[in-house]
Design a protein around this motif. Structure first.
Motif, PDB file in Angstrom:
ATOM      1  N   ARG A 109       0.757  13.547   2.567  1.00  0.00           N
ATOM      2  CA  ARG A 109       2.018  13.058   3.133  1.00  0.00           C
ATOM      3  C   ARG A 109       2.517  11.962   2.220  1.00  0.00           C
ATOM      4  NH1 ARG A 109       2.681  13.509   9.348  1.00  0.00           N
ATOM      5  NH2 ARG A 109       4.450  12.250   8.752  1.00  0.00           N
ATOM      6  N   HIS A 110       3.758  12.052   1.869  1.00  0.00           N
ATOM      7  CA  HIS A 110       4.400  11.047   1.027  1.00  0.00           C
ATOM      8  C   HIS A 110       5.682  10.632   1.728  1.00  0.00           C
ATOM      9  CE1 HIS A 110       5.218   8.851  -2.612  1.00  0.00           C
ATOM     10  NE2 HIS A 110       6.395   9.422  -2.706  1.00  0.00           N
TER      11      HIS A 110
ATOM     12  N   GLY B 298       6.087  10.081   4.802  1.00  0.00           N
ATOM     13  CA  GLY B 298       6.208  10.828   6.039  1.00  0.00           C
ATOM     14  C   GLY B 298       6.471  12.312   5.880  1.00  0.00           C
ATOM     15  N   GLN B 299       6.560  12.803   4.661  1.00  0.00           N
ATOM     16  CA  GLN B 299       6.830  14.219   4.416  1.00  0.00           C
ATOM     17  C   GLN B 299       5.560  14.917   3.946  1.00  0.00           C
ATOM     18  OE1 GLN B 299       9.965  15.661   4.943  1.00  0.00           O
ATOM     19  NE2 GLN B 299      10.317  13.644   5.857  1.00  0.00           N
ATOM     20  N   TRP B 300       5.275  16.095   4.497  1.00  0.00           N
ATOM     21  CA  TRP B 300       4.122  16.884   4.089  1.00  0.00           C
ATOM     22  C   TRP B 300       4.385  17.559   2.758  1.00  0.00           C
ATOM     23  CZ3 TRP B 300      -0.364  16.610   6.563  1.00  0.00           C
ATOM     24  CH2 TRP B 300      -0.380  16.213   7.907  1.00  0.00           C
ATOM     25  N   LEU B 301       3.314  17.780   1.997  1.00  0.00           N
ATOM     26  CA  LEU B 301       3.397  18.476   0.713  1.00  0.00           C
ATOM     27  C   LEU B 301       2.048  19.130   0.443  1.00  0.00           C
ATOM     28  CD1 LEU B 301       5.333  18.825  -1.769  1.00  0.00           C
ATOM     29  CD2 LEU B 301       4.065  16.960  -2.811  1.00  0.00           C
TER      30      LEU B 301
ATOM     31  N   HIS C 138       2.757  21.427  -6.764  1.00  0.00           N
ATOM     32  CA  HIS C 138       3.205  20.858  -5.497  1.00  0.00           C
ATOM     33  C   HIS C 138       4.216  21.807  -4.867  1.00  0.00           C
ATOM     34  CE1 HIS C 138       1.853  16.516  -6.287  1.00  0.00           C
ATOM     35  NE2 HIS C 138       1.226  17.326  -7.103  1.00  0.00           N
ATOM     36  N   VAL C 139       3.978  22.151  -3.599  1.00  0.00           N
ATOM     37  CA  VAL C 139       4.783  23.147  -2.908  1.00  0.00           C
ATOM     38  C   VAL C 139       5.302  22.586  -1.587  1.00  0.00           C
ATOM     39  CG1 VAL C 139       4.740  25.456  -1.868  1.00  0.00           C
ATOM     40  CG2 VAL C 139       3.437  25.010  -3.960  1.00  0.00           C
ATOM     41  N   ASP C 140       6.585  22.805  -1.336  1.00  0.00           N
ATOM     42  CA  ASP C 140       7.195  22.417  -0.069  1.00  0.00           C
ATOM     43  C   ASP C 140       6.551  23.245   1.047  1.00  0.00           C
ATOM     44  OD1 ASP C 140       9.336  23.058   2.145  1.00  0.00           O
ATOM     45  OD2 ASP C 140       9.934  21.148   1.226  1.00  0.00           O
TER      46      ASP C 140
ATOM     47  N   MET D   9       0.848  -1.170   0.000  1.00  0.00           N
ATOM     48  CA  MET D   9       0.000   0.000   0.000  1.00  0.00           C
ATOM     49  C   MET D   9       0.894   1.234   0.000  1.00  0.00           C
ATOM     50  SD  MET D   9      -2.832   1.135   2.763  1.00  0.00           S
ATOM     51  CE  MET D   9      -4.305   0.525   1.995  1.00  0.00           C
ATOM     52  N   SER D  10       0.551   2.222  -0.715  1.00  0.00           N
ATOM     53  CA  SER D  10       1.331   3.443  -0.839  1.00  0.00           C
ATOM     54  C   SER D  10       1.241   4.278   0.433  1.00  0.00           C
ATOM     55  CB  SER D  10       0.816   4.257  -2.025  1.00  0.00           C
ATOM     56  OG  SER D  10       1.385   5.529  -2.020  1.00  0.00           O
ATOM     57  N   ASN D  11       2.324   4.996   0.741  1.00  0.00           N
ATOM     58  CA  ASN D  11       2.321   5.922   1.863  1.00  0.00           C
ATOM     59  C   ASN D  11       1.708   7.252   1.490  1.00  0.00           C
ATOM     60  OD1 ASN D  11       3.553   4.186   3.609  1.00  0.00           O
ATOM     61  ND2 ASN D  11       5.601   4.911   3.184  1.00  0.00           N
ATOM     62  N   LEU D  12       1.243   7.392   0.259  1.00  0.00           N
ATOM     63  CA  LEU D  12       0.682   8.653  -0.229  1.00  0.00           C
ATOM     64  C   LEU D  12      -0.726   8.813   0.300  1.00  0.00           C
ATOM     65  CD1 LEU D  12       1.011  11.105  -2.072  1.00  0.00           C
ATOM     66  CD2 LEU D  12       0.087   9.728  -3.910  1.00  0.00           C
ATOM     67  N   ARG D  13      -0.943   9.896   1.068  1.00  0.00           N
ATOM     68  CA  ARG D  13      -2.275  10.207   1.577  1.00  0.00           C
ATOM     69  C   ARG D  13      -2.645  11.560   1.015  1.00  0.00           C
ATOM     70  NH1 ARG D  13      -2.178  10.192   7.628  1.00  0.00           N
ATOM     71  NH2 ARG D  13      -4.254  10.969   7.261  1.00  0.00           N
ATOM     72  N   LYS D  14      -3.783  11.619   0.381  1.00  0.00           N
ATOM     73  CA  LYS D  14      -4.182  12.849  -0.285  1.00  0.00           C
ATOM     74  C   LYS D  14      -5.650  13.088   0.006  1.00  0.00           C
ATOM     75  CE  LYS D  14      -4.005  14.444  -5.018  1.00  0.00           C
ATOM     76  NZ  LYS D  14      -3.475  14.101  -6.299  1.00  0.00           N
ATOM     77  N   ARG D  15      -5.953  14.245   0.586  1.00  0.00           N
ATOM     78  CA  ARG D  15      -7.327  14.572   0.919  1.00  0.00           C
ATOM     79  C   ARG D  15      -7.548  16.048   0.631  1.00  0.00           C
ATOM     80  NH1 ARG D  15      -9.805  10.543   2.906  1.00  0.00           N
ATOM     81  NH2 ARG D  15      -8.795   9.040   4.199  1.00  0.00           N
ATOM     82  N   PRO D  16      -8.706  16.390   0.090  1.00  0.00           N
ATOM     83  CA  PRO D  16      -9.015  17.808  -0.085  1.00  0.00           C
ATOM     84  C   PRO D  16      -9.134  18.486   1.277  1.00  0.00           C
ATOM     85  CG  PRO D  16     -10.605  16.425  -1.233  1.00  0.00           C
ATOM     86  CD  PRO D  16      -9.733  15.513  -0.411  1.00  0.00           C
TER      87      PRO D  16
END
Length: 114
Positions: free
Chosen positions: A78-79, A81-84, A100-102, A1-8
């Motif tokens: 979060r990808h 463990g890093q926020w984006l 995509h912005v740091d 499973m991907s560590n990518l979590r994306k929510r509006p």
């Protein structure tokens, strides 16, 4: 499973990221989607408080003039463990972009047309 979590981002989360801590109202135990959303809100708010990410208002002032158009949406993910932050931007010609912005430096990491 991907560590990518994306929510509006919802209005409550945007407010939490824009300013100081925001109170969160209790959520019904029967509504699991709201429980998960509340957890995401709390997690992002705590990340702002810990200094892991800049408040959205601060980040917007850093990047607004670098974006290729008008912001129509914001997501935080979060990808590994890093926020984006991901800004959804529409230019004058009606083209839509993901930018995509740091969340610390305000550096634009990637821009792609949707």
């Amino acid at each position: 499973m991907s560590n990518l979590r994306k929510r509006p981002l919802t209005a409550g989360l945007i407010l939490a990221l824009l300013a100081a801590p925001v109170s969160v109202s209790p959520v019904s135990a029967h509504d699991h989607d709201h429980d998960h959303e509340r957890h995401d809100h709390d997690e992002a708010r705590l990340a702002v408080q810990r200094g892991e990410i800049r408040p959205l208002a601060e980040l917007l002032s850093m990047v607004r003039n670098k974006l290729p158009g008008e912001i129509t949406g914001v997501e935080i993910e979060r990808h590994h463990g890093q926020w984006l932050y991901e800004f959804i931007v529409v230019d004058k010609a009606g083209r839509m972009y993901e930018v995509h912005v740091d969340p610390q430096s305000g550096e634009i990491r990637k821009t792609r047309e949707k």
